[in-house]
Design an enzyme around this catalytic site. Structure first.
Site, PDB file in Angstrom:
ATOM      1  N   ASN A   1       7.999   7.099  -3.957  1.00  0.00           N
ATOM      2  CA  ASN A   1       7.249   8.272  -3.496  1.00  0.00           C
ATOM      3  C   ASN A   1       8.227   9.153  -2.737  1.00  0.00           C
ATOM      4  O   ASN A   1       8.627   8.821  -1.628  1.00  0.00           O
ATOM      5  CB  ASN A   1       6.096   7.799  -2.584  1.00  0.00           C
ATOM      6  CG  ASN A   1       5.401   8.965  -1.901  1.00  0.00           C
ATOM      7  OD1 ASN A   1       5.573  10.122  -2.284  1.00  0.00           O
ATOM      8  ND2 ASN A   1       4.604   8.663  -0.878  1.00  0.00           N
TER       9      ASN A   1
ATOM     10  N   LYS B   1       7.780  12.125  -1.550  1.00  0.00           N
ATOM     11  CA  LYS B   1       7.178  13.019  -0.547  1.00  0.00           C
ATOM     12  C   LYS B   1       7.762  14.436  -0.721  1.00  0.00           C
ATOM     13  O   LYS B   1       8.034  14.832  -1.848  1.00  0.00           O
ATOM     14  CB  LYS B   1       7.387  12.442   0.857  1.00  0.00           C
ATOM     15  CG  LYS B   1       6.950  10.977   0.913  1.00  0.00           C
ATOM     16  CD  LYS B   1       6.870  10.386   2.272  1.00  0.00           C
ATOM     17  CE  LYS B   1       6.428   8.933   2.139  1.00  0.00           C
ATOM     18  NZ  LYS B   1       6.174   8.291   3.417  1.00  0.00           N
TER      19      LYS B   1
ATOM     20  N   HIS C   1      -2.937   8.725  -0.130  1.00  0.00           N
ATOM     21  CA  HIS C   1      -1.817   8.300   0.717  1.00  0.00           C
ATOM     22  C   HIS C   1      -2.165   8.606   2.177  1.00  0.00           C
ATOM     23  O   HIS C   1      -2.820   9.605   2.467  1.00  0.00           O
ATOM     24  CB  HIS C   1      -0.538   9.034   0.303  1.00  0.00           C
ATOM     25  CG  HIS C   1       0.671   8.510   1.010  1.00  0.00           C
ATOM     26  ND1 HIS C   1       0.983   8.875   2.297  1.00  0.00           N
ATOM     27  CD2 HIS C   1       1.613   7.616   0.634  1.00  0.00           C
ATOM     28  CE1 HIS C   1       2.081   8.234   2.673  1.00  0.00           C
ATOM     29  NE2 HIS C   1       2.482   7.463   1.682  1.00  0.00           N
TER      30      HIS C   1
ATOM     31  N   GLU D   1      -0.585   9.892   4.525  1.00  0.00           N
ATOM     32  CA  GLU D   1      -0.198  11.237   4.990  1.00  0.00           C
ATOM     33  C   GLU D   1      -1.199  12.283   4.502  1.00  0.00           C
ATOM     34  O   GLU D   1      -1.475  13.263   5.185  1.00  0.00           O
ATOM     35  CB  GLU D   1       1.226  11.557   4.513  1.00  0.00           C
ATOM     36  CG  GLU D   1       2.261  10.803   5.347  1.00  0.00           C
ATOM     37  CD  GLU D   1       3.529  10.435   4.611  1.00  0.00           C
ATOM     38  OE1 GLU D   1       3.852  11.054   3.580  1.00  0.00           O
ATOM     39  OE2 GLU D   1       4.212   9.489   5.079  1.00  0.00           O
TER      40      GLU D   1
ATOM     41  N   GLU E   1      -0.748  -0.037   2.137  1.00  0.00           N
ATOM     42  CA  GLU E   1       0.315   0.527   2.978  1.00  0.00           C
ATOM     43  C   GLU E   1      -0.169   0.603   4.421  1.00  0.00           C
ATOM     44  O   GLU E   1      -0.841   1.571   4.799  1.00  0.00           O
ATOM     45  CB  GLU E   1       0.667   1.936   2.501  1.00  0.00           C
ATOM     46  CG  GLU E   1       1.196   2.008   1.086  1.00  0.00           C
ATOM     47  CD  GLU E   1       2.033   3.251   0.890  1.00  0.00           C
ATOM     48  OE1 GLU E   1       3.230   3.107   0.640  1.00  0.00           O
ATOM     49  OE2 GLU E   1       1.501   4.361   1.017  1.00  0.00           O
TER      50      GLU E   1
ATOM     51  N   GLY F   1       7.452   4.615   7.082  1.00  0.00           N
ATOM     52  CA  GLY F   1       8.502   5.458   7.656  1.00  0.00           C
ATOM     53  C   GLY F   1       8.947   5.032   9.041  1.00  0.00           C
ATOM     54  O   GLY F   1       9.643   5.774   9.731  1.00  0.00           O
TER      55      GLY F   1
ATOM     56  N   SER G   1       8.138   0.964   4.597  1.00  0.00           N
ATOM     57  CA  SER G   1       9.519   0.605   4.972  1.00  0.00           C
ATOM     58  C   SER G   1      10.132  -0.482   4.094  1.00  0.00           C
ATOM     59  O   SER G   1      10.909  -1.302   4.577  1.00  0.00           O
ATOM     60  CB  SER G   1       9.588   0.192   6.445  1.00  0.00           C
ATOM     61  OG  SER G   1       9.222   1.279   7.265  1.00  0.00           O
TER      62      SER G   1
HETATM   63  P1  PGA Z   1       8.383   4.389   3.500  1.00  0.00           P
HETATM   64  O1  PGA Z   1       7.131   5.159   2.839  1.00  0.00           O
HETATM   65  O2  PGA Z   1       8.920   3.435   2.464  1.00  0.00           O
HETATM   66  O3  PGA Z   1       9.346   5.477   3.858  1.00  0.00           O
HETATM   67  O4  PGA Z   1       7.851   3.664   4.700  1.00  0.00           O
HETATM   68  C1  PGA Z   1       6.219   4.483   2.009  1.00  0.00           C
HETATM   69  C2  PGA Z   1       5.121   5.436   1.574  1.00  0.00           C
HETATM   70  O5  PGA Z   1       4.736   6.283   2.367  1.00  0.00           O
HETATM   71  O6  PGA Z   1       4.637   5.356   0.439  1.00  0.00           O
END
Ligand code: PGA
Length: 249
Positions: free
Chosen positions: A9, A11, A94, A96, A166, A172, A212
């Site tokens: 992903n 983003k 997601h 976010e 997640e 992140g 992460s």
């Molecule tokens: P990350 O993001 O691996 O940077 O923690 C995962 C995601 O948001 O799908």
């Protein structure tokens, strides 16, 4: 029996040019992988991605979409547009999107159905916040998200859906959930789906872990019986690093 899926992903990262440069390096590195490899770039880079991965097994998708078929929704993108651009999947719900853009379980339920009707594979993202985990509400939150985001979906639909667990506190932050914590949550999701859709559907569905994930954490996660792959954010932006993750499975 469930084929591992590694999804990136991106983003709001990478221009069209940067996308092409990434794929030039990345594609040859994952030639031998048995995993399903998915990449979700920003909308504008989807056509360039699709062109660059032609002849490989890499699949391209979107990071979100609108739930309506079409209409006066300035700035939005429909399932049909995404499909026609050559994408095969879409991330939905997601954290976010939920947090910054106000997506609710109800909206996500409609998005899942819309994606299915456009023959896109929905990857439904769920996960608890740190506060919810500390309050001992993880199970309740996950069950509510699954139940409400899949309200309109049948057992046949489930066969065409992927779930991504997640935990919001792991996205992140560099704090990957331990394989045990992740496995516990995945098993909870599968058990919930079994109650609603039956054993066969629940055994077939792929549940990815996200938060992460790095090259040095992937193999312990993949060793867990109910973890079928990963949704990778930050670590999917570097071609060599992402290839290492893919090649671990
Ligand atoms: P990350 O993001 O691996 O940077 O923690 C995962 C995601 O948001 O799908």
């Amino acid at each position: 029996m469930r084929i591992p899926i590694i999804a990136g992903n991106w983003k709001m990262h990478k221009t069209i040019l940067e996308t092409k440069e990434f794929l030039q390096q990345f594609c040859p590195l994952v030639n031998g992988s048995k995993a399903r490899i998915l990449i979700a770039p920003p909308f504008l880079a989807i056509p360039a991605c699709v062109e660059s991965v032609a002849g490989t097994r890499i699949e391209i998708g979107a990071q979100t979409m609108h739930e309506a078929e079409m209409g006066a929704f300035t700035g939005e993108v429909s399932a049909k547009m995404i499909k026609e651009a050559g994408a095969s999947f879409v991330l939905l719900g997601h954290s976010e999107r939920r947090h910054y853009f106000g997506e609710t379980n109800k909206m996500i339920d409609h998005k899942v159905k819309r994606a299915l009707s456009a023959h896109l594979l929905p990857i439904l993202c769920i996960g608890e916040t740190e506060k919810e985990r500390e309050a001992g509400e993880t199970n309740l939150v996950l069950q509510k998200q699954l139940s409400e985001c899949l309200e309109s979906s049948s057992a046949q639909d489930l066969a065409k859906i992927v779930i991504a667990y997640e935990p919001v506190w792991a996205i992140g932050t560099g704090k990957t959930a331990t394989p045990q914590i992740a496995q516990e949550a995945h098993l909870l999701c599968r058990t919930f789906l079994e109650k609603k859709y039956g054993k066969e559907a629940a055994q077939k569905i792929s549940i990815l872990y996200g938060g992460s994930v790095k090259a040095d954490t992937i193999s312990a996660l993949m060793d867990q019986p109910d973890i079928d792959g990963a949704l990778v954010g930050g670590a999917s932006l570097d071609p060599k690093g992402f290839a290492q993750i893919v090649n671990f499975t």
